[in-house]
Design a protein around this motif. Structure first.
Motif, short mmCIF file in Angstrom:
data_model
loop_
_atom_site.label_atom_id
_atom_site.label_comp_id
_atom_site.label_asym_id
_atom_site.label_seq_id
_atom_site.Cartn_x
_atom_site.Cartn_y
_atom_site.Cartn_z
N GLN A 15 0.83 -1.20 0.00
CA GLN A 15 0.00 0.00 0.00
C GLN A 15 0.87 1.26 0.00
O GLN A 15 2.00 1.24 0.47
CB GLN A 15 -0.92 0.05 1.23
N VAL A 16 0.29 2.34 -0.52
CA VAL A 16 0.93 3.64 -0.53
C VAL A 16 0.05 4.59 0.27
O VAL A 16 -1.15 4.69 0.01
CB VAL A 16 1.10 4.17 -1.98
N ILE A 17 0.66 5.24 1.25
CA ILE A 17 -0.06 6.18 2.09
C ILE A 17 0.57 7.56 1.94
O ILE A 17 1.75 7.75 2.24
CB ILE A 17 -0.02 5.74 3.57
N GLU A 18 -0.23 8.49 1.48
CA GLU A 18 0.20 9.88 1.34
C GLU A 18 -0.35 10.64 2.55
O GLU A 18 -1.55 10.62 2.81
CB GLU A 18 -0.37 10.45 0.05
N LEU A 19 0.55 11.28 3.30
CA LEU A 19 0.15 12.04 4.47
C LEU A 19 0.22 13.53 4.16
O LEU A 19 1.24 14.02 3.68
CB LEU A 19 1.06 11.72 5.67
N VAL A 20 -0.88 14.23 4.43
CA VAL A 20 -0.97 15.65 4.12
C VAL A 20 -1.27 16.41 5.41
O VAL A 20 -2.28 16.13 6.07
CB VAL A 20 -2.09 15.91 3.08
N ALA A 86 6.93 -0.57 -6.03
CA ALA A 86 6.80 -1.83 -6.76
C ALA A 86 6.92 -3.07 -5.87
O ALA A 86 6.63 -4.17 -6.31
CB ALA A 86 7.87 -1.89 -7.85
N ASP A 87 7.32 -2.90 -4.62
CA ASP A 87 7.55 -4.03 -3.73
C ASP A 87 6.28 -4.37 -2.94
O ASP A 87 5.81 -3.56 -2.14
CB ASP A 87 8.70 -3.70 -2.77
N PRO A 88 5.73 -5.56 -3.12
CA PRO A 88 4.48 -5.93 -2.43
C PRO A 88 4.63 -6.13 -0.92
O PRO A 88 3.63 -6.25 -0.22
CB PRO A 88 4.07 -7.23 -3.11
N LYS A 89 5.84 -6.16 -0.40
CA LYS A 89 6.07 -6.31 1.03
C LYS A 89 6.29 -4.96 1.73
O LYS A 89 6.51 -4.90 2.93
CB LYS A 89 7.30 -7.19 1.29
N VAL A 90 6.22 -3.88 0.94
CA VAL A 90 6.51 -2.55 1.48
C VAL A 90 5.24 -1.71 1.59
O VAL A 90 4.45 -1.66 0.65
CB VAL A 90 7.55 -1.82 0.59
N ILE A 91 5.08 -1.08 2.73
CA ILE A 91 4.06 -0.04 2.89
C ILE A 91 4.84 1.27 2.74
O ILE A 91 5.77 1.54 3.51
CB ILE A 91 3.35 -0.11 4.26
N THR A 92 4.50 2.05 1.75
CA THR A 92 5.21 3.29 1.45
C THR A 92 4.43 4.46 2.02
O THR A 92 3.25 4.63 1.71
CB THR A 92 5.39 3.47 -0.07
N VAL A 93 5.09 5.24 2.86
CA VAL A 93 4.48 6.42 3.47
C VAL A 93 5.20 7.65 2.91
O VAL A 93 6.43 7.71 2.96
CB VAL A 93 4.61 6.39 5.01
N VAL A 94 4.43 8.60 2.38
CA VAL A 94 5.02 9.77 1.74
C VAL A 94 4.46 11.04 2.36
O VAL A 94 3.24 11.23 2.43
CB VAL A 94 4.75 9.78 0.21
N GLU A 95 5.38 11.90 2.80
CA GLU A 95 5.01 13.22 3.31
C GLU A 95 5.49 14.27 2.31
O GLU A 95 6.51 14.08 1.66
CB GLU A 95 5.69 13.49 4.66
N TRP A 96 4.76 15.39 2.22
CA TRP A 96 5.12 16.49 1.32
C TRP A 96 5.30 15.96 -0.10
O TRP A 96 6.34 16.12 -0.73
CB TRP A 96 6.37 17.22 1.82
#
Length: 148
Positions: A15-20, A86-96
């Motif tokens: 999953q990809v989580i964008e934090l605003v 692209a990695d199914p084992k990674v939860i990606t968290v993105v700020e800014w």
């Protein structure tokens, strides 16, 4: 932190989580809870000065936490972000995330934190999510009263 912890307990990976939020808006606190929910024992801190931090989680998963606050151009970090996505084992968290909007997938979870006028520790939280995450968000809603 509780929302992050509850969400983390439900995420399988990929999953990809964008934090605003503004500075001090609760992004790192949320990520600390997310890491706990994912079974991480790592000490979570803001990656503002390092741009990226990686935390181990249970089940072979990882959290890749990116903070693009200090960048006007993503440069080679955009390549690293794409590898994480692209990695199914990674939860990606993105700020800014403004500087990497074109790299982020459209089916990301976006969580917006807004300060309230009453309590400095209280936040109004808005969640936008792809249909693929609807069962997870709906279960959060029923278990904790969270309203996306």
């Amino acid at each position: 932190m509780n929302l992050g912890k509850q969400l983390g307990a439900k995420l399988p990976g990929g999953q990809v989580i964008e934090l605003v939020a503004d500075l001090g808006g609760g992004k790192t606190t949320f990520t600390q809870g997310l890491a706990q929910g994912l079974g991480s024992l790592d000490q979570v801190s803001s990656p503002t000065f390092t741009i990226n931090k990686i935390y181990s989680a249970s089940g072979g998963r990882q959290i890749h936490h990116f903070d693009f606050y200090r960048l006007s151009e993503p440069g080679i970090i955009a390549d690293q972000l794409q590898e994480s996505l692209a990695d199914p084992k990674v939860i990606t968290v993105v700020e800014w995330s403004d500087v990497v909007k074109d790299v982020l997938p459209p089916n990301r979870l976006t969580i917006k934190f807004e300060l309230t006028s009453g309590d400095p520790d209280e936040r109004l939280i808005t969640i936008n999510y792809p249909e693929s995450l609807q069962p997870i968000i709906k279960s959060l809603e029923s278990e904790s009263g969270v309203r996306p």
